[in-house]
Design an enzyme around this catalytic site. Structure first.
Site, mmCIF file in Angstrom:
data_model
loop_
_atom_site.group_PDB
_atom_site.id
_atom_site.type_symbol
_atom_site.label_atom_id
_atom_site.label_comp_id
_atom_site.label_asym_id
_atom_site.label_seq_id
_atom_site.Cartn_x
_atom_site.Cartn_y
_atom_site.Cartn_z
ATOM 1 C CE1 TYR A 260 3.546 0.254 10.036
ATOM 2 C CE2 TYR A 260 5.454 1.366 9.135
ATOM 3 C CZ TYR A 260 4.242 0.745 8.957
ATOM 4 O OH TYR A 260 3.722 0.619 7.691
ATOM 5 C CE LYS B 148 -10.884 -7.878 11.430
ATOM 6 N NZ LYS B 148 -11.804 -8.030 10.297
ATOM 7 C CG ASP C 290 -12.779 -6.104 7.621
ATOM 8 O OD1 ASP C 290 -12.955 -5.267 8.533
ATOM 9 O OD2 ASP C 290 -13.226 -7.260 7.677
ATOM 10 C CG ASP D 76 1.931 2.658 5.158
ATOM 11 O OD1 ASP D 76 1.864 3.554 4.291
ATOM 12 O OD2 ASP D 76 2.875 1.858 5.236
ATOM 13 C CG ASP E 199 0.090 3.435 -0.413
ATOM 14 O OD1 ASP E 199 0.368 4.485 0.202
ATOM 15 O OD2 ASP E 199 0.938 2.727 -0.982
HETATM 16 N N1 GGG Z 1 7.700 8.664 0.988
HETATM 17 C C1 GGG Z 1 7.128 7.491 1.487
HETATM 18 C C2 GGG Z 1 8.002 6.294 1.317
HETATM 19 O O1 GGG Z 1 9.189 6.373 1.134
HETATM 20 N N2 GGG Z 1 7.333 5.170 1.321
HETATM 21 C C3 GGG Z 1 7.963 3.931 1.218
HETATM 22 C C4 GGG Z 1 8.047 3.361 2.570
HETATM 23 O O2 GGG Z 1 7.118 3.402 3.342
HETATM 24 N N3 GGG Z 1 9.160 2.875 2.885
HETATM 25 C C5 GGG Z 1 9.444 2.393 4.157
HETATM 26 C C6 GGG Z 1 10.882 2.096 4.132
HETATM 27 O O3 GGG Z 1 11.409 1.881 3.042
HETATM 28 O O4 GGG Z 1 11.506 2.070 5.162
#
Ligand code: GGG
Length: 354
Positions: A137, A187, A226, A250, A254
């Site tokens: 990120y 990992k 994994d 992340d 989910d």
């Molecule tokens: N509330 C979590 C969310 O909006 N998730 C969608 C996500 O991760 N989006 C990343 C983005 O669109 O920048």
């Protein structure tokens, strides 16, 4: 680990609904806070702009004014953002930027099932503690032409500093839970340098200078990502606190949401040392936006989690119990949970119980 409780006469809350169903669920979270009445300091709300839709209108997804205003608040609630899958010139995800800008280094995502009988233990009761500022990120991606065509490269950043503080956050959370178990997700059998550093650093947290045995009651284990997903689906009850680098965290949260019925139920907070921002784990769900069928419960639970982090545990519990009660009752639910009710009807049902 919450922020130090302060005596406040007002609680200043920024609202950033952003895109899609964010605009339908953030009002529900606000209403849940308001329903607490005199149990909270006087609430002051400020509406702030962010999101991809804002970018298409105004050329910015995160105005400087939004960041400045946020610095004046005690806390915030963020809805959801719909960043496009293809790169758009001049656009960058506002939620990723906000987490970095405010140094909200931990994304804390509790995943909890609600058992029919309130005296019974839930089947799933875990917390994903996701590092929120680095890994892939950092968004350092480059594209170049190689010998055999285009080549895309990304930097994956893992630092000792960020891994230490997320490790401490995971331990603090584990200390407050009955099982006191932390599983490091990595990992490092393949990525021995980056995930290796994450794994080693988190493992070392209990023996760091200054910790002085505080985390001795915590059992620290580890699982390759994994295999963690496999075990999560087969034996979710074995997990308590799962601490992971950004991307694994992340994906794991989910996946864990699937075990409790809907992504529409899972809340989070983005937490730093001085600021906290609640945010449902779900995205902006463009397919259902504007239909009043979005599940408001993740957003309402995020407001509760934010309160808990600010030191208002009793007030958080009032909201959490009301949400659990609505789920348990099962008659007023949105379609993602098999119900036929509208967002506003589910919200009203929670408010009645708060
Ligand atoms: N509330 C979590 C969310 O909006 N998730 C969608 C996500 O991760 N989006 C990343 C983005 O669109 O920048």
């Amino acid at each position: 680990r919450g922020m130090a409780t302060q005596a406040r006469s007002t609680l200043k809350v920024a609202l950033l609904p952003a895109d899609g169903i964010g605009r339908e669920v953030i009002p529900a979270a606000r209403a849940a806070l308001e329903a607490l009445g005199s149990d909270l300091p006087r609430l002051e709300f400020v509406d702030l702009l962010a999101g991809f839709e804002l970018f298409t209108r105004a050329g910015t997804a995160l105005p400087e004014a939004t960041i400045e205003a946020l610095r004046e608040q005690d806390c915030a609630l963020f809805g959801a953002v719909s960043s496009p899958s293809k790169s758009v010139f001049g656009y960058s995800s506002p939620i990723v930027a906000l987490r970095k800008e405010l140094d909200l280094y931990a994304n804390i995502r509790p995943v909890l099932s609600v058992s029919k009988d309130p005296s019974q233990k839930p089947d799933v009761d875990l917390v994903v503690v996701r590092e929120n500022t680095e890994c892939l990120y950092v968004k350092q991606e480059v594209s170049e032409i190689g010998e055999h065509g285009r080549v895309a490269k990304a930097t994956r950043l893992i630092t000792e500093r960020a891994s230490t503080r997320i490790g401490k956050m995971a331990c603090e959370i584990a200390l407050q839970r009955p099982r006191k178990r932390v599983t490091i997700i990595h990992k490092s059998n393949v990525l021995s340098v980056t995930d290796g550093l994450f794994r080693e650093t988190v493992r070392r947290v209990p023996s760091l200078p200054g910790v002085n045995g505080k985390y001795d009651s915590i059992q620290i284990g580890e699982q390759i990502v994994d295999s963690a997903v496999y075990r999560l689906f087969r034996e979710p009850h074995i997990f308590d606190v799962m601490v992971a680098p950004n991307l694994y965290g992340d994906i794991l949260s989910d996946a864990a949401a699937a075990l409790v019925g809907s992504l529409g139920l899972v809340p989070s907070v983005n937490a730093g040392d001085t600021f906290v921002m609640g945010e449902p784990v779900h995205g902006s769900a463009p397919d259902i936006a504007g239909k009043s069928i979005a599940n408001p419960l993740a957003s309402i639970r995020s407001a509760a989690l934010m309160l808990r982090h600010l030191g208002y545990g009793k007030q958080a519990e009032r909201i959490e119990n009301a949400v659990d009660d609505v789920i348990r009752d099962g008659t007023v639910l949105t379609p993602d949970l098999g119900g036929k009710s509208k967002t506003e009807e589910v919200t009203a049902e929670v408010l009645k119980r708060v």
